[in-house]
Scaffold this active site. Structure first.
Site, PDB file in Angstrom:
ATOM      1  N   GLU A   1      -3.990   2.239  -7.296  1.00 42.83           N
ATOM      2  CA  GLU A   1      -4.394   3.303  -6.375  1.00 42.83           C
ATOM      3  C   GLU A   1      -3.508   4.521  -6.607  1.00 42.83           C
ATOM      4  O   GLU A   1      -2.402   4.591  -6.045  1.00 42.83           O
ATOM      5  CB  GLU A   1      -4.232   2.846  -4.916  1.00 42.83           C
ATOM      6  CG  GLU A   1      -5.161   1.740  -4.489  1.00 42.83           C
ATOM      7  CD  GLU A   1      -5.449   1.803  -2.995  1.00 42.83           C
ATOM      8  OE1 GLU A   1      -6.625   1.893  -2.638  1.00 42.83           O
ATOM      9  OE2 GLU A   1      -4.499   1.797  -2.181  1.00 42.83           O
TER      10      GLU A   1
ATOM     11  N   HIS B   1       0.855  -1.199   0.000  1.00 42.98           N
ATOM     12  CA  HIS B   1       0.000   0.000   0.000  1.00 42.98           C
ATOM     13  C   HIS B   1       0.892   1.251   0.000  1.00 42.98           C
ATOM     14  O   HIS B   1       1.938   1.262   0.640  1.00 42.98           O
ATOM     15  CB  HIS B   1      -0.927  -0.007   1.219  1.00 42.98           C
ATOM     16  CG  HIS B   1      -2.013   1.013   1.108  1.00 42.98           C
ATOM     17  ND1 HIS B   1      -1.802   2.355   1.354  1.00 42.98           N
ATOM     18  CD2 HIS B   1      -3.316   0.898   0.735  1.00 42.98           C
ATOM     19  CE1 HIS B   1      -2.931   3.015   1.147  1.00 42.98           C
ATOM     20  NE2 HIS B   1      -3.863   2.155   0.768  1.00 42.98           N
TER      21      HIS B   1
HETATM   22  P1  13P Z   1      -9.866   6.229   0.192  1.00 37.98           P
HETATM   23  O1  13P Z   1     -11.000   5.395  -0.328  1.00 37.98           O
HETATM   24  O2  13P Z   1     -10.120   6.803   1.558  1.00 37.98           O
HETATM   25  O3  13P Z   1      -9.417   7.251  -0.802  1.00 37.98           O
HETATM   26  O4  13P Z   1      -8.612   5.232   0.422  1.00 37.98           O
HETATM   27  C1  13P Z   1      -8.238   4.391  -0.605  1.00 37.98           C
HETATM   28  C2  13P Z   1      -7.239   3.431  -0.092  1.00 37.98           C
HETATM   29  O5  13P Z   1      -6.130   3.795   0.229  1.00 37.98           O
HETATM   30  C3  13P Z   1      -7.651   2.023   0.037  1.00 37.98           C
HETATM   31  O6  13P Z   1      -6.555   1.202   0.240  1.00 37.98           O
END
Ligand code: 13P
EC number: 5.3.1.1
Length: 251
Positions: free
Chosen positions: A167, A95
């Site tokens: 992401e 992450h």
């Molecule tokens: P948000 O949905 O709060 O933007 O976070 C995304 C995330 O980092 C999920 O791993």
């Protein structure tokens, strides 16, 4: 879309008591969803309690991290064996918050992916560019290297599943999402890199591609035309049962 998957990443945002409370609420409110895979990833300290609450429900358990060694003097780390013991089927790896604050590298993620697969855990492999990288036109390059290095020498045999989560770092927690056309372009790129690494049948059957960053029920529909997209990794909106339910309903 393959069977859609929605993953709640509760990050470090809940106390142990709050995690148990929310898990009970999820179990009750989301029990009728059978056509979607639902995964909850609480913090390590809450895995045991949340795992026992969600046992025998339609909601699976995931961890937010794990170590690549099986056992030993690794203070503060959790092994894949312990994650399995408390009921995990999934684990988030790489992450951006771990990359940013804890120095997690592609090489570390690579070792963790191997261990997760050996341990029958599905790794949720996070990749994404920062705002500066996007601004400098480096997005494709960053994603290519993250994916190639994280999956270096990772052999997927029949039945072994991985999830690649795109992401964009700048979208996380911002309320902003990536534009749908750009997301589609990025997923095509990710798909192409995966096809370079694995046979097409493995990419089709063993890999799911999901999006995370700023997702809520108001913007989820903008992603509905992206054919390669198999689901979502949700942070903030997964801390509220109704908001999370709205996201699953929209799939
Ligand atoms: P948000 O949905 O709060 O933007 O976070 C995304 C995330 O980092 C999920 O791993």
């Amino acid at each position: 879309m393959k069977k859609p998957i929605v993953i709640a990443n509760w990050k470090m945002k809940l106390s142990a008591k709050q995690s148990s409370f929310l898990a009970k609420d999820f179990k009750k409110s989301l029990k009728n969803f059978k056509d979607q895979d639902i995964v909850v990833c609480p913090s390590d300290i809450s895995l045991t309690d949340v795992g026992s609450i969600l046992k025998k429900s339609n909601i699976k358990l995931g961890a937010q991290n794990m170590f690549w060694e099986e056992f030993g003097a690794y203070t503060g780390e959790s092994s894949s064996a312990v994650l399995k013991e408390v009921g995990c089927d999934y684990v988030i790896l790489g992450h951006s918050e771990r990359r940013q604050y804890l120095g997690e590298t592609n090489d570390m993620v690579n070792k963790k992916i191997d261990r997760a697969l050996d341990s029958n855990l599905v790794p949720i492999i996070c990749i994404g560019e920062t705002k500066d990288e996007r601004h400098d036109g480096l997005t494709d390059n960053v994603l290519y290297h993250q994916l190639k290095e994280c999956l270096n020498s990772v052999h997927l045999i029949v039945g072994e599943k991985i999830i690649v989560a795109y992401e964009p770092v700048w979208a996380i927690g911002s309320g902003d999402v990536v534009d749908a056309d750009e997301a589609e372009r990025v997923f095509e790129l990710i798909n192409q890199v995966l096809i370079d690494i694995y046979p097409l049948t493995i990419v089709r059957n063993n890999v799911r591609m999901i999006y995370g960053g700023g997702i809520d029920s108001s913007n989820i529909s903008s992603f509905s035309d992206i054919k390669l997209l198999d689901g979502f990794l949700v942070g903030g909106a997964s801390l509220d049962t109704n908001k999370f339910k709205d996201i699953i309903t929209a799939l």
